[in-house]
Write a protein that holds these residues in place. Structure first.
Motif, PDB file in Angstrom:
ATOM      1  N   ASP A 145     -23.202  -6.386   0.017  1.00  0.00           N
ATOM      2  CA  ASP A 145     -23.563  -5.155  -0.684  1.00  0.00           C
ATOM      3  C   ASP A 145     -22.955  -3.981   0.077  1.00  0.00           C
ATOM      4  O   ASP A 145     -22.896  -3.979   1.311  1.00  0.00           O
ATOM      5  N   VAL A 146     -22.532  -2.964  -0.659  1.00  0.00           N
ATOM      6  CA  VAL A 146     -21.900  -1.801  -0.052  1.00  0.00           C
ATOM      7  C   VAL A 146     -22.952  -0.954   0.659  1.00  0.00           C
ATOM      8  O   VAL A 146     -23.950  -0.553   0.060  1.00  0.00           O
ATOM      9  N   THR A 147     -22.711  -0.676   1.952  1.00  0.00           N
ATOM     10  CA  THR A 147     -23.591   0.199   2.713  1.00  0.00           C
ATOM     11  C   THR A 147     -22.939   1.556   2.956  1.00  0.00           C
ATOM     12  O   THR A 147     -23.632   2.510   3.305  1.00  0.00           O
ATOM     13  N   ALA A 148     -21.611   1.649   2.772  1.00  0.00           N
ATOM     14  CA  ALA A 148     -20.916   2.922   2.967  1.00  0.00           C
ATOM     15  C   ALA A 148     -19.498   2.837   2.417  1.00  0.00           C
ATOM     16  O   ALA A 148     -18.907   1.758   2.346  1.00  0.00           O
ATOM     17  N   ILE A 149     -18.982   3.990   2.033  1.00  0.00           N
ATOM     18  CA  ILE A 149     -17.551   4.153   1.747  1.00  0.00           C
ATOM     19  C   ILE A 149     -16.937   4.638   3.054  1.00  0.00           C
ATOM     20  O   ILE A 149     -17.447   5.574   3.671  1.00  0.00           O
ATOM     21  N   ARG A 150     -15.872   4.013   3.490  1.00  0.00           N
ATOM     22  CA  ARG A 150     -15.215   4.392   4.751  1.00  0.00           C
ATOM     23  C   ARG A 150     -13.842   4.970   4.433  1.00  0.00           C
ATOM     24  O   ARG A 150     -13.091   4.406   3.648  1.00  0.00           O
ATOM     25  N   PHE A 151     -13.539   6.107   5.083  1.00  0.00           N
ATOM     26  CA  PHE A 151     -12.252   6.775   4.898  1.00  0.00           C
ATOM     27  C   PHE A 151     -11.653   7.034   6.280  1.00  0.00           C
ATOM     28  O   PHE A 151     -12.154   7.874   7.018  1.00  0.00           O
ATOM     29  N   GLU A 152     -10.642   6.264   6.629  1.00  0.00           N
ATOM     30  CA  GLU A 152      -9.954   6.408   7.910  1.00  0.00           C
ATOM     31  C   GLU A 152      -8.682   7.205   7.691  1.00  0.00           C
ATOM     32  O   GLU A 152      -7.934   6.933   6.753  1.00  0.00           O
ATOM     33  N   SER A 153      -8.413   8.147   8.585  1.00  0.00           N
ATOM     34  CA  SER A 153      -7.183   8.944   8.522  1.00  0.00           C
ATOM     35  C   SER A 153      -6.338   8.624   9.744  1.00  0.00           C
ATOM     36  O   SER A 153      -6.820   8.668  10.878  1.00  0.00           O
ATOM     37  N   HIS A 154      -5.081   8.293   9.494  1.00  0.00           N
ATOM     38  CA  HIS A 154      -4.120   7.967  10.544  1.00  0.00           C
ATOM     39  C   HIS A 154      -2.998   8.988  10.450  1.00  0.00           C
ATOM     40  O   HIS A 154      -2.192   8.953   9.517  1.00  0.00           O
ATOM     41  N   HIS A 155      -2.975   9.900  11.420  1.00  0.00           N
ATOM     42  CA  HIS A 155      -2.046  11.026  11.383  1.00  0.00           C
ATOM     43  C   HIS A 155      -0.750  10.688  12.102  1.00  0.00           C
ATOM     44  O   HIS A 155      -0.730   9.905  13.057  1.00  0.00           O
ATOM     45  N   ALA A 156       0.333  11.293  11.647  1.00  0.00           N
ATOM     46  CA  ALA A 156       1.658  11.050  12.208  1.00  0.00           C
ATOM     47  C   ALA A 156       1.707  11.383  13.700  1.00  0.00           C
ATOM     48  O   ALA A 156       2.496  10.801  14.444  1.00  0.00           O
ATOM     49  N   ASP A 157       0.840  12.284  14.161  1.00  0.00           N
ATOM     50  CA  ASP A 157       0.827  12.667  15.582  1.00  0.00           C
ATOM     51  C   ASP A 157       0.025  11.686  16.446  1.00  0.00           C
ATOM     52  O   ASP A 157      -0.184  11.910  17.632  1.00  0.00           O
ATOM     53  N   GLY A 158      -0.447  10.579  15.844  1.00  0.00           N
ATOM     54  CA  GLY A 158      -1.182   9.558  16.575  1.00  0.00           C
ATOM     55  C   GLY A 158      -2.681   9.752  16.607  1.00  0.00           C
ATOM     56  O   GLY A 158      -3.421   8.892  17.083  1.00  0.00           O
ATOM     57  N   ARG A 159      -3.160  10.843  16.063  1.00  0.00           N
ATOM     58  CA  ARG A 159      -4.597  11.141  16.019  1.00  0.00           C
ATOM     59  C   ARG A 159      -5.231  10.391  14.853  1.00  0.00           C
ATOM     60  O   ARG A 159      -4.772  10.482  13.731  1.00  0.00           O
ATOM     61  N   ASP A 160      -6.280   9.638  15.137  1.00  0.00           N
ATOM     62  CA  ASP A 160      -6.986   8.882  14.097  1.00  0.00           C
ATOM     63  C   ASP A 160      -8.425   9.358  14.009  1.00  0.00           C
ATOM     64  O   ASP A 160      -9.060   9.628  15.030  1.00  0.00           O
ATOM     65  N   THR A 161      -8.935   9.458  12.778  1.00  0.00           N
ATOM     66  CA  THR A 161     -10.328   9.829  12.552  1.00  0.00           C
ATOM     67  C   THR A 161     -10.888   8.934  11.457  1.00  0.00           C
ATOM     68  O   THR A 161     -10.138   8.337  10.683  1.00  0.00           O
ATOM     69  N   SER A 162     -12.204   8.839  11.411  1.00  0.00           N
ATOM     70  CA  SER A 162     -12.826   8.087  10.318  1.00  0.00           C
ATOM     71  C   SER A 162     -14.158   8.730   9.968  1.00  0.00           C
ATOM     72  O   SER A 162     -14.807   9.345  10.810  1.00  0.00           O
ATOM     73  N   ARG A 163     -14.509   8.593   8.702  1.00  0.00           N
ATOM     74  CA  ARG A 163     -15.786   9.091   8.198  1.00  0.00           C
ATOM     75  C   ARG A 163     -16.374   8.032   7.293  1.00  0.00           C
ATOM     76  O   ARG A 163     -15.641   7.321   6.611  1.00  0.00           O
ATOM     77  N   GLU A 164     -17.687   7.952   7.280  1.00  0.00           N
ATOM     78  CA  GLU A 164     -18.364   7.048   6.360  1.00  0.00           C
ATOM     79  C   GLU A 164     -19.351   7.846   5.529  1.00  0.00           C
ATOM     80  O   GLU A 164     -19.981   8.784   6.020  1.00  0.00           O
ATOM     81  N   PHE A 165     -19.448   7.455   4.265  1.00  0.00           N
ATOM     82  CA  PHE A 165     -20.322   8.124   3.303  1.00  0.00           C
ATOM     83  C   PHE A 165     -21.291   7.084   2.748  1.00  0.00           C
ATOM     84  O   PHE A 165     -20.864   6.062   2.211  1.00  0.00           O
ATOM     85  N   SER A 166     -22.572   7.371   2.852  1.00  0.00           N
ATOM     86  CA  SER A 166     -23.579   6.447   2.328  1.00  0.00           C
ATOM     87  C   SER A 166     -23.536   6.471   0.803  1.00  0.00           C
ATOM     88  O   SER A 166     -23.049   7.436   0.201  1.00  0.00           O
TER      89      SER A 166
END
Length: 163
Positions: A38-59
């Motif tokens: 069952d889905v507990t969250a939508i996950r959105f990962e961002s991978h930037h050209a400068d090597g910086r990575d971030t992620s967010r999750e939405f319930s």
């Protein structure tokens, strides 16, 4: 070979790789699932050209809220928003809303579906029921000014998107 989101995060089923026409960044859209798939969250990962990575999750509650899950944008200019009521059913209708024109504040919407198959894997379907795992955000803008909006979200929005 282009960016690939398969197997990036434990406990997350990948849905789609998202690229755009204005930079070399890419994003991984997926769902975090529990032991019952069952889905507990939508996950959105961002991978930037400068090597910086971030992620967010939405319930699921955030995705169902009036604001929705803001996947991209700046304060005051939510550029890409995902809305819908995620349940445990085999299929959940969602709405993707995107900023068509940043000058006028015009948004467009397109319907998509979060679908669960018989093996408990989740997939993203466009309005015609086709599975999509590559999304391209096509932007538009003016010289000197830069990006002003999103022309289309190829892959999940059936052209032309609904007004």
């Amino acid at each position: 070979m282009g960016p690939d989101c398969r197997g990036r995060s434990a406990g997350v089923q990948p849905l789609a790789t998202v690229t755009n026409t204005y930079d070399r960044d890419y994003h991984c859209l997926g769902v975090r699932v529990d032991a019952a798939a069952d889905v507990t969250a939508i996950r959105f990962e961002s991978h930037h050209a400068d090597g910086r990575d971030t992620s967010r999750e939405f319930s699921p509650d955030e995705v169902a809220s009036d604001r929705g899950a803001v996947l991209d944008g700046r304060p005051g200019h939510d550029a890409v928003i995902l809305r819908g009521r995620i349940g445990t059913r085999a299929s959940t209708p969602l709405m993707l809303e995107f900023l068509r024109n940043g000058l006028t504040g015009e948004y467009r919407r397109c319907a998509l579906t979060l679908a669960r198959d018989t093996a408990n894997a989740w997939h993203l379907l466009d309005a015609r029921g086709r599975q999509e795992d590559r999304i391209v955000v096509e932007t538009w803008g003016l010289p000197v000014i830069g990006t002003l909006g999103i022309a289309n979200v190829r892959g999940v929005c059936v052209t032309p998107p609904a007004a």
